[in-house]
Design a protein around this motif. Sequence first.
Motif, PDB file in Angstrom:
ATOM      1  N   GLU A 181       0.832  -1.206   0.000  1.00  0.00           N
ATOM      2  CA  GLU A 181       0.000   0.000   0.000  1.00  0.00           C
ATOM      3  C   GLU A 181       0.868   1.259   0.000  1.00  0.00           C
ATOM      4  N   ILE A 182       1.971   1.215   0.741  1.00  0.00           N
ATOM      5  CA  ILE A 182       2.884   2.358   0.774  1.00  0.00           C
ATOM      6  C   ILE A 182       3.510   2.573  -0.599  1.00  0.00           C
ATOM      7  N   GLU A 183       3.931   1.473  -1.231  1.00  0.00           N
ATOM      8  CA  GLU A 183       4.529   1.561  -2.561  1.00  0.00           C
ATOM      9  C   GLU A 183       3.536   2.146  -3.563  1.00  0.00           C
ATOM     10  N   LYS A 184       2.303   1.656  -3.519  1.00  0.00           N
ATOM     11  CA  LYS A 184       1.279   2.146  -4.442  1.00  0.00           C
ATOM     12  C   LYS A 184       1.042   3.632  -4.240  1.00  0.00           C
ATOM     13  N   SER A 185       0.959   4.055  -2.985  1.00  0.00           N
ATOM     14  CA  SER A 185       0.742   5.467  -2.686  1.00  0.00           C
ATOM     15  C   SER A 185       1.892   6.319  -3.206  1.00  0.00           C
ATOM     16  N   THR A 190       3.674  10.312  -6.871  1.00  0.00           N
ATOM     17  CA  THR A 190       4.753  10.840  -7.711  1.00  0.00           C
ATOM     18  C   THR A 190       4.276  11.043  -9.139  1.00  0.00           C
ATOM     19  N   LEU A 191       3.480  10.108  -9.649  1.00  0.00           N
ATOM     20  CA  LEU A 191       2.951  10.233 -11.011  1.00  0.00           C
ATOM     21  C   LEU A 191       2.085  11.480 -11.140  1.00  0.00           C
ATOM     22  N   ALA A 192       1.269  11.743 -10.124  1.00  0.00           N
ATOM     23  CA  ALA A 192       0.421  12.937 -10.147  1.00  0.00           C
ATOM     24  C   ALA A 192       1.269  14.206 -10.071  1.00  0.00           C
ATOM     25  N   ARG A 193       2.307  14.173  -9.223  1.00  0.00           N
ATOM     26  CA  ARG A 193       3.179  15.340  -9.076  1.00  0.00           C
ATOM     27  C   ARG A 193       3.929  15.648 -10.362  1.00  0.00           C
ATOM     28  N   GLU A 194       4.241  14.597 -11.130  1.00  0.00           N
ATOM     29  CA  GLU A 194       4.955  14.782 -12.397  1.00  0.00           C
ATOM     30  C   GLU A 194       3.994  14.921 -13.573  1.00  0.00           C
ATOM     31  N   ASN A 195       2.727  15.224 -13.259  1.00  0.00           N
ATOM     32  CA  ASN A 195       1.708  15.481 -14.290  1.00  0.00           C
ATOM     33  C   ASN A 195       1.555  14.328 -15.273  1.00  0.00           C
ATOM     34  N   GLY A 196       1.648  13.112 -14.756  1.00  0.00           N
ATOM     35  CA  GLY A 196       1.437  11.936 -15.584  1.00  0.00           C
ATOM     36  C   GLY A 196       2.619  11.525 -16.435  1.00  0.00           C
ATOM     37  N   ASN A 197       3.753  12.204 -16.286  1.00  0.00           N
ATOM     38  CA  ASN A 197       4.948  11.870 -17.073  1.00  0.00           C
ATOM     39  C   ASN A 197       5.595  10.617 -16.479  1.00  0.00           C
ATOM     40  N   THR A 201       8.549  10.060 -13.598  1.00  0.00           N
ATOM     41  CA  THR A 201       8.128   9.338 -12.398  1.00  0.00           C
ATOM     42  C   THR A 201       9.066   8.173 -12.113  1.00  0.00           C
ATOM     43  N   ALA A 202       9.400   7.414 -13.146  1.00  0.00           N
ATOM     44  CA  ALA A 202      10.309   6.274 -12.974  1.00  0.00           C
ATOM     45  C   ALA A 202      11.679   6.746 -12.510  1.00  0.00           C
ATOM     46  N   ALA A 203      12.151   7.866 -13.075  1.00  0.00           N
ATOM     47  CA  ALA A 203      13.467   8.391 -12.692  1.00  0.00           C
ATOM     48  C   ALA A 203      13.477   8.841 -11.238  1.00  0.00           C
ATOM     49  N   VAL A 204      12.418   9.532 -10.807  1.00  0.00           N
ATOM     50  CA  VAL A 204      12.334   9.999  -9.422  1.00  0.00           C
ATOM     51  C   VAL A 204      12.322   8.822  -8.451  1.00  0.00           C
ATOM     52  N   LEU A 205      11.591   7.772  -8.812  1.00  0.00           N
ATOM     53  CA  LEU A 205      11.452   6.614  -7.927  1.00  0.00           C
ATOM     54  C   LEU A 205      12.631   5.658  -8.017  1.00  0.00           C
ATOM     55  N   GLY A 206      13.486   5.849  -9.032  1.00  0.00           N
ATOM     56  CA  GLY A 206      14.642   4.975  -9.176  1.00  0.00           C
ATOM     57  C   GLY A 206      14.299   3.595  -9.696  1.00  0.00           C
ATOM     58  N   ILE A 207      13.244   3.503 -10.520  1.00  0.00           N
ATOM     59  CA  ILE A 207      12.861   2.226 -11.121  1.00  0.00           C
ATOM     60  C   ILE A 207      12.814   2.394 -12.632  1.00  0.00           C
ATOM     61  N   SER A 208      12.755   1.284 -13.351  1.00  0.00           N
ATOM     62  CA  SER A 208      12.699   1.358 -14.806  1.00  0.00           C
ATOM     63  C   SER A 208      11.287   1.708 -15.267  1.00  0.00           C
ATOM     64  N   ARG A 209      11.189   2.203 -16.497  1.00  0.00           N
ATOM     65  CA  ARG A 209       9.878   2.531 -17.070  1.00  0.00           C
ATOM     66  C   ARG A 209       9.025   1.267 -17.200  1.00  0.00           C
ATOM     67  N   VAL A 210       9.662   0.138 -17.533  1.00  0.00           N
ATOM     68  CA  VAL A 210       8.930  -1.130 -17.660  1.00  0.00           C
ATOM     69  C   VAL A 210       8.324  -1.533 -16.319  1.00  0.00           C
ATOM     70  N   THR A 211       9.114  -1.400 -15.242  1.00  0.00           N
ATOM     71  CA  THR A 211       8.608  -1.736 -13.907  1.00  0.00           C
ATOM     72  C   THR A 211       7.435  -0.838 -13.530  1.00  0.00           C
ATOM     73  N   LEU A 212       7.559   0.458 -13.841  1.00  0.00           N
ATOM     74  CA  LEU A 212       6.472   1.390 -13.536  1.00  0.00           C
ATOM     75  C   LEU A 212       5.202   1.010 -14.286  1.00  0.00           C
ATOM     76  N   ASP A 213       5.327   0.725 -15.586  1.00  0.00           N
ATOM     77  CA  ASP A 213       4.154   0.349 -16.385  1.00  0.00           C
ATOM     78  C   ASP A 213       3.498  -0.921 -15.838  1.00  0.00           C
ATOM     79  N   THR A 214       4.322  -1.869 -15.414  1.00  0.00           N
ATOM     80  CA  THR A 214       3.785  -3.125 -14.872  1.00  0.00           C
ATOM     81  C   THR A 214       2.979  -2.868 -13.604  1.00  0.00           C
ATOM     82  N   LYS A 215       3.519  -2.029 -12.725  1.00  0.00           N
ATOM     83  CA  LYS A 215       2.830  -1.741 -11.467  1.00  0.00           C
ATOM     84  C   LYS A 215       1.542  -0.949 -11.708  1.00  0.00           C
TER      85      LYS A 215
END
Length: 223
Positions: A181-185, A190-197, A201-215
């Motif tokens: 739940e914490i991860e989802k939040s 972060t996605l909302a703060r980056e205006n859907g970019n 969002t992936a760069a801020v969170l330190g994860i790949s774009r593929v991982t972000l899309d999967t989640k």
Amino acid sequence: GELPKPLQPKLLRVLQEQEIRRMRGTKQIPVKVRVLAATNIDLTEAVAAGRFRRDLYERLKPLHIQLPALRERREDIPALAQYFLKKENNASNQKVVNINPEVLSLFDAYSWPGNIRELEGVIGRAVLLAEEGEILPSHLPSDVRMPQTHALPLADATAVANPNVSEYLVLPFPMGTTLKEIEKSAILTTLARENGNKSKTAAVLGISRVTLDTKLHTYNGEA
């Protein structure tokens, strides 16, 4: 240093005979090359442990240069950071022209376990987030930005003192909140703060774009 054992005699043969044979070929082709090899492991230890051939080690050894870790040559960090900044600007067509002095101070305080590759990655991430102007501390990963802090246990919206930084950290999740739940939040906020970019969002969170899309796909399925 991490060349698989079955391939080591093949490289040794090339160095000794100065010949190669194309895959599925039958003809030996003379080559005249100079080999520059690099590794981050202790080859003498690998030889002693039987993981690396001694004869290949001796072939590669004649001109040996020991390059200190980045943390042992901190005076090089500003020049390397500027080099990677220019490189990333050219690659991504960005216009980040400067690195804030506070960022350079944080770089000097950080231990750089990933050496130069980690520095290059940090600069690349910062350029993506900064877009233009200069790289600020807010554009850095948390472990670089706060190298002396440690993770604190989850608390019930309680201000917990961290003696390493002499400040208070408010943890906004109630007791019993799951890590999922914490991860989802964190991701959705972060996605909302980056205006859907998604790239930012992936760069801020330190994860790949593929991982972000999967989640995000998983979260959509839960809705």
